[in-house]
Structure formats: structure tokens, C-alpha cells
Design an enzyme around this catalytic site. Structure first.
Site, short mmCIF file in Angstrom:
data_model
loop_
_atom_site.label_atom_id
_atom_site.label_comp_id
_atom_site.label_asym_id
_atom_site.label_seq_id
_atom_site.Cartn_x
_atom_site.Cartn_y
_atom_site.Cartn_z
N ALA A 22 -1.89 6.80 -8.17
CA ALA A 22 -2.96 7.17 -9.10
C ALA A 22 -2.65 6.84 -10.55
O ALA A 22 -3.41 7.23 -11.44
CB ALA A 22 -3.25 8.67 -8.98
N GLY A 25 -5.49 1.47 -11.92
CA GLY A 25 -6.48 0.88 -11.04
C GLY A 25 -7.40 1.86 -10.35
O GLY A 25 -7.81 2.89 -10.90
N ILE A 26 -7.72 1.56 -9.10
CA ILE A 26 -8.66 2.36 -8.32
C ILE A 26 -8.14 3.77 -8.12
O ILE A 26 -8.90 4.74 -8.15
CB ILE A 26 -8.95 1.67 -6.98
CG1 ILE A 26 -9.78 0.42 -7.23
CG2 ILE A 26 -9.65 2.60 -6.00
CD1 ILE A 26 -9.89 -0.51 -6.05
N GLY A 27 -6.83 3.91 -7.93
CA GLY A 27 -6.26 5.24 -7.76
C GLY A 27 -6.46 6.11 -8.98
O GLY A 27 -6.80 7.30 -8.87
N TYR A 191 0.17 -8.43 5.30
CA TYR A 191 -0.75 -7.54 4.58
C TYR A 191 -1.91 -7.13 5.47
O TYR A 191 -2.28 -5.95 5.55
CB TYR A 191 -1.26 -8.22 3.32
CG TYR A 191 -2.27 -7.39 2.55
CD1 TYR A 191 -1.86 -6.23 1.88
CD2 TYR A 191 -3.61 -7.74 2.50
CE1 TYR A 191 -2.77 -5.45 1.18
CE2 TYR A 191 -4.53 -6.97 1.80
CZ TYR A 191 -4.11 -5.82 1.14
OH TYR A 191 -5.01 -5.04 0.46
#
Length: 325
Positions: A22, A25-27, A191
Site C-alpha cells: 500500500a 500505486g493501486i495499493g 508472472y
């Protein structure tokens, strides 16, 4: 669902959330918007400096937010255990676990426990974390949720099984992320396999919750193509190459903003009516408002889900004994 955005997040007052990765970015956006909606948020990050800086930034952007940093290195199972123990000492329950952290298309490497890095971080670390936090999720007053962040790139890597029932995988990955070697390693396949594992884990977790009559919901999400340091992380490890320039160009020209990329995760985490094993992504595949996402059929295979689960318990040493198959 059409046009759904962060303003549609239901009030989260009185709820506690853990968001891995977190600090950026998105976190980070996910943690910030959950805090903005009233949740008490734990930012679980590998870097103490970046994690604490993210908390300072979040509190500045959302005055009065309840947010704190706790160290978590998903590449080290001892760190995962320490995080779960520390969380349990501070909080009696957990309403929302967002398994967001991840690495993408890295050169071959191993975690502290000897697993191929992408599989170890993206799947095994989160599998262990979820199992260790399960008692706190069960203790939530209302139905808790687990959101595993996968990717559309899961189509690049199907997890296979040998005819004898053993783990089988691309050369150099060591089956389910075992030691393996650098020879024959294909970073994008590795990945994709780790992201397929995220979806198979969600599928099996949802199936077991349903069989047990549990009120916990397991769902998955993906951001589409969102501006993020995840795309350029591997390129940075190799210096200023063509790959790094292409990643930077893609982020600048094609990607949707990070805040938009976080919406599928936030929807899966908070929207009413999210079903077991839902997979939420951008409406148009790579961008747009949250919507049900297409997924490869092998991510819905019960047998593959059970085998991955059994292998993950063996590799991590974390047993979901209270959640029978």
C-alpha cells in the site's frame, strides 16, 4: 455498476482493512479511499521508509484518517508470520484483506524460502498471510471480504499437473515455485502462472467458504492497464533499456490513471452484492468502470484449485485446518 467510482464506496466506519503493497500505486489509492470512507487501514509494506511516508501522505490527503504502517515482506514467510502475530495483538478482528502487493516479469530470483520470486511473492506469500489472518476474518461482526489482485496476464501461464499427480511447470520454475534454476526461465510465463494462482486460490477459497456456510466472501480483481510502477519495476532492475523506455511510454500514453486502476479492487472490496469468486476488472478490459471480467476457464477448475491449495499448504507450512475442503 456502470459509472461506479470511489464516491460510491459505502461507509466503512467501524471496519478494519489490511492492504498489502500500500505504499504506492493501486495499493496506496485503495488504502486511501478505504480510509476516506471511514475504515481503519493497515498499510502492509516491505519498506519501512516508504510505508511510513505513505501513511504521512495519506493522513495529509485525508485529514483524520485512521491509518498505520506495519512491516510485511511477502518474500519471507517469517515476516508474514510476524505480521499476522503483530496484527492479532492489536486488532480482534479483520473486515477486509486486500492482497494487492506483487512483482511483475522479474529476472529469475528466489525468495528467502527458496521459491521462484514471482510465484513466492504473488501467490505463496498471500496464501500464507490469508491463512494466518483467517481467525481474525472469522471474528468480523459482519461478512468479511478477501480480495486477491490478479491480472489479465494470467492467460500467459496455466498451472499444469503431471500424470502422477505431482506438480508440473515450465522449465526453471520448479513446479509450484520451488527452487528451480535460471535455465529456461521465462519471466512473463512465470508472472502469468502467479496470476493464474491468484485466481485459482480465490476460486478454491470461495468454494470452501460456500461449503462451510461462511459469511466471508472471496473475490478477485484486476486493474486493466493502469499507470503503475509495477510495469517498470523489472526494467529498472536492468537499467535504462528499451524495455524501460517502452514501459514509460505505455504508462504515459495508453494507461488509465492509477486512481481508475484501483476502482475494480475497491468495487470488489466494498460494493454490495459481490458474489463468491467474482472477478472484477475494467469494463473495456484495459480501462473503464468496474465490471465482471473474463477469465480463462482453467482458473475455474476445481481439481486444479484443490491441488494448488494442497501444494501451497505444504510449501508454506500454513494449514487452513478450520476450513475443510
Amino acid at each position: 455498476m456502470p459509472g461506479w467510482n470511489a464516491r460510491n464506496i459505502p461507509a466503512q466506519s467501524g471496519r478494519t482493512a489490511v492492504v498489502t503493497g500500500a505504499n504506492s500505486g493501486i495499493g496506496y489509492v485503495t488504502a486511501r479511499e478505504l480510509a476516506r470512507s471511514g475504515a481503519s487501514v493497515v498499510l502492509a509494506c516491505r519498506s519501512a521508509a516508504r510505508g511510513r511516508a505513505a501513511v504521512v501522505r495519506l493522513r495529509a490527503e485525508v485529514p483524520g484518517a485512521e491509518a498505520e504502517f506495519q512491516p510485511l515482506d511477502l518474500a519471507d514467510l517469517s515476516s508474514v508470520r510476524e505480521f499476522a502475530t503483530a496484527y492479532g495483538r492489536r486488532y480482534p478482528s479483520l473486515d477486509l484483506l486486500v492482497n494487492n502487493a506483487g512483482v511483475m516479469a522479474l529476472p529469475f530470483g528466489r525468495t528467502a524460502d527458496g521459491f521462484e520470486t514471482q510465484f513466492g511473492v504473488n501467490h505463496l506469500g498471500h496464501f500464507a498471510l490469508t491463512g494466518l489472518l483467517l481467525p481474525r476474518l472469522r471474528a468480523a461482526a459482519a461478512g468479511a471480504r478477501i480480495v486477491n489482485v490478479s491480472s489479465g496476464f494470467h492467460v500467459l501461464g496455466k498451472i499444469g499437473f503431471g500424470e502422477d499427480g505431482g506438480e508440473d511447470g515450465p522449465e526453471g520454475t520448479g513446479g509450484f515455485g520451488g527452487p528451480g534454476s535460471e535455465h529456461g526461465y521465462r519471466r512473463w510465463v512465470a508472472y502469468g502462472r502467479s496470476k493464474t494462482a491468484n485466481l485459482l486460490f480465490t476460486h478454491e477459497l470461495a468454494r470452501r467458504f460456500a461449503a462451510a456456510g461462511s459469511t466471508i466472501t472471496a473475490a478477485a480483481a484486476h486493474p486493466g492497464y493502469a499507470s503503475s510502477n509495477l510495469h517498470s519495476g523489472a526494467s529498472k532492475l536492468e537499467g535504462p533499456t528499451l524495455n524501460s523506455r517502452v514501459a514509460a511510454l505505455g504508462n504515459a500514453v495508453l494507461a488509465q490513471p492509477t486512481a481508475s486502476g484501483a476502482l475494480p479492487t475497491l468495487y470488489a472490496a466494498t460494493a454490495p452484492g459481490v458474489r463468491q469468486d467474482a472477478f472484477i476488472g475494467p469494463r473495456f478490459g484495459w480501462r473503464g468502470a468496474p465490471a465482471p471480467s473474463w477469465r480463462a476457464r482453467w482458473t475455474l477448475d476445481d481439481t486444479a484449485g484443490e491441488r494448488l491449495w494442497a501444494a501451497s499448504e505444504k510449501l508454506t507450512g500454513v494449514s487452513y485446518a478450520t476450513l475443510p475442503r
